[in-house]
Every structure is written in structure tokens, then in C-alpha cells.
Write an enzyme that holds these catalytic residues in place. Sequence first.
Site, PDB file in Angstrom:
ATOM      1  N   GLU A  47      -5.735   9.885  -9.554  1.00  0.00           N
ATOM      2  CA  GLU A  47      -5.372  10.589  -8.324  1.00  0.00           C
ATOM      3  C   GLU A  47      -5.114  12.077  -8.534  1.00  0.00           C
ATOM      4  O   GLU A  47      -5.003  12.833  -7.568  1.00  0.00           O
ATOM      5  CB  GLU A  47      -4.137   9.925  -7.695  1.00  0.00           C
ATOM      6  CG  GLU A  47      -4.463   8.541  -7.143  1.00  0.00           C
ATOM      7  CD  GLU A  47      -3.250   7.828  -6.558  1.00  0.00           C
ATOM      8  OE1 GLU A  47      -2.113   8.212  -6.900  1.00  0.00           O
ATOM      9  OE2 GLU A  47      -3.452   6.891  -5.777  1.00  0.00           O
ATOM     10  N   GLU A  68      -3.721  -6.178 -25.907  1.00  0.00           N
ATOM     11  CA  GLU A  68      -2.426  -5.488 -26.031  1.00  0.00           C
ATOM     12  C   GLU A  68      -1.759  -5.750 -27.374  1.00  0.00           C
ATOM     13  O   GLU A  68      -0.859  -5.020 -27.785  1.00  0.00           O
ATOM     14  CB  GLU A  68      -1.484  -5.892 -24.913  1.00  0.00           C
ATOM     15  CG  GLU A  68      -0.957  -7.305 -24.999  1.00  0.00           C
ATOM     16  CD  GLU A  68       0.064  -7.595 -23.887  1.00  0.00           C
ATOM     17  OE1 GLU A  68       1.222  -7.853 -24.234  1.00  0.00           O
ATOM     18  OE2 GLU A  68      -0.325  -7.556 -22.712  1.00  0.00           O
TER      19      GLU A  68
END
Length: 300
Positions: free
Chosen positions: A85, A116
Site C-alpha cells: 500500500e 516458518e
Amino acid sequence: MLNDLAKLASEGRNPETLNIDKLDTLALVTTINAQDQQVPLAVKKVLPAIANAVDAIERALQNNGRLIYMGAGTSGRLGVLDAAECPPTFSVSPDLVVALIAGGPDAMFRAQEGAEDNSALGAKDLELLNLSVHDVVVGIAASGRTPYVLGGLAYARTLGATTVALACNSGSAIGEVADIAIEPAVGPEVITGSTRLKSGTAQKLVLNMLSTASMIRIGKVYQNLMVDLHASNYKLEARAQRIVMQATDATSAQAKAALVAADNQVKLAILMLLSGLDKHAAQAQLTQHNGILNSALNKD
């Protein structure tokens, strides 16, 4: 692993939601909402650490460095969202705020849970970005112990890059290895261990602050207006014109003409209208003041 999880507040059972599966719908969502209200208060307690991180990010961006987020699962996705954004909001290069998610781009849409646990992968992903001493790396992990993030932060430290940890447990493992630890303690989740809830909300609030405050500090905002907005569609073109009008009290026709003269650069159009300078003089003035409109307008 069982012992590690038992020590994390975010993994504990919430005594206020033990009967949540028996509630009617209104009571259920009311309970979730009550828990959510605790999140901003937890973030408020760590504002000094957030401010320290913003100052570090500002220094990095002013010295050709980057803001780099890295995380896994929900934490990684929130980093990707915040980074994505920044270009349309502040007209920065997509290379200025970068996000890494364990498992790569596919993990944004489909869980890659095993990724992860690979600490070497965290270091490798940063190495592929050509990480430098000028960058700031923000490791995001609700638990504060994700190996992918730990590996990345440890690698960043070896290069001298500034490191920031964003966890939702106090005294986190990633906080121990980072230069700055941001640890809003939101407590047990509504559903035990579902850290996309309160923890995810806290992380989103903090990431909003890190990117937005940093962009304000480097001159991407005038008053409370997005003056480096990139007008890439009709809605944003209208917003750009409105911003010029709000900043200068110009009419719609004057604002539109100024934007045309300024090659649709909102900040430049505002300076031209408020100073009376032509495009080239206004651009030189902005450059002299590092793109900070307030400084350019108050040059004396």
C-alpha cells in the site's frame, strides 16, 4: 515445543471466552468486540518503542536504505499488505518498502506452514535482497519465536542493518536479538492460539504507524494531506484535485490547471499555487528542501 508454547501469553486459554461456543450470535460477536477493545491499549503501552523504530526507519530512508518486513503466516501477510500500500499512497518505489513472507508469494494465498520453521530461509531471503547496513529489517511474529524471522534478524545483525522485532509476547526471542523490540502484550486470544485475531490486529496497528509515520517524517504528507499521491485511476485523479483544493483554497478549475502545469504532481502543484513560483522554480525549491513541502514554503 510444548514447553515453549506454554510460556506464551498469546497461546494461553482466555478465561473470558471459555463458553464462547455456547453463546448466541449477538453475544458471541459482542465478546469478540470486547476482546478487540483491549488491543489499542496494549499498543499504547509500547508507543516509545514504536517511535524509536520510526526514527530508525526515517534515517534509513533518508540515506538510500529500505524498510524490509519479514514474517510467516498472518504476520507475513500483514507485512505484505503494508508494503503493497505504500507505493500508491505515497508515490514511493516498490523497492523502498519490501515484504518477505516465509514460503514466498504463494504463501500469501495458501498456507505454507513448514516454511516458518526454516531459519536459514530467513537469512537466504534477505541475502537475495542484497541487504545492506543502510536497511531496516522488521521481523514480525506474534509468538516472537518464529525460526524464519529469528534467522533473518540474526543475519541482518551480522551486516549491521538496524533490526526491529514486532511480537505480541513480552520478552520475546525475536525481541532479544533485535535492536528495537515492539511487544504489545494483547494476552490470550478469543480462540486459543488463533493469533490472526488480537495479535494480528495489534500488528496491523503497529505496521500502520511504522510506515505512515516514517512517510510523514520524510515529507510525504503536508498538514494531513497525502501530497505525494500517485493518481493512477479516476478516483485518485479526483482525490489529487481535491487535495490541491484543500491545501490552497483553490477552485476546482484552478486546482486542475495547476496539476496539469505540474505534470500531475500534487506537491508541486500546491507549492506553485501557494508560492506563485513556476514549475521549474518550484521544483528547485522542493529539491533544495529534500521534498518537504512545509520547509519549501517556509524557506525564510
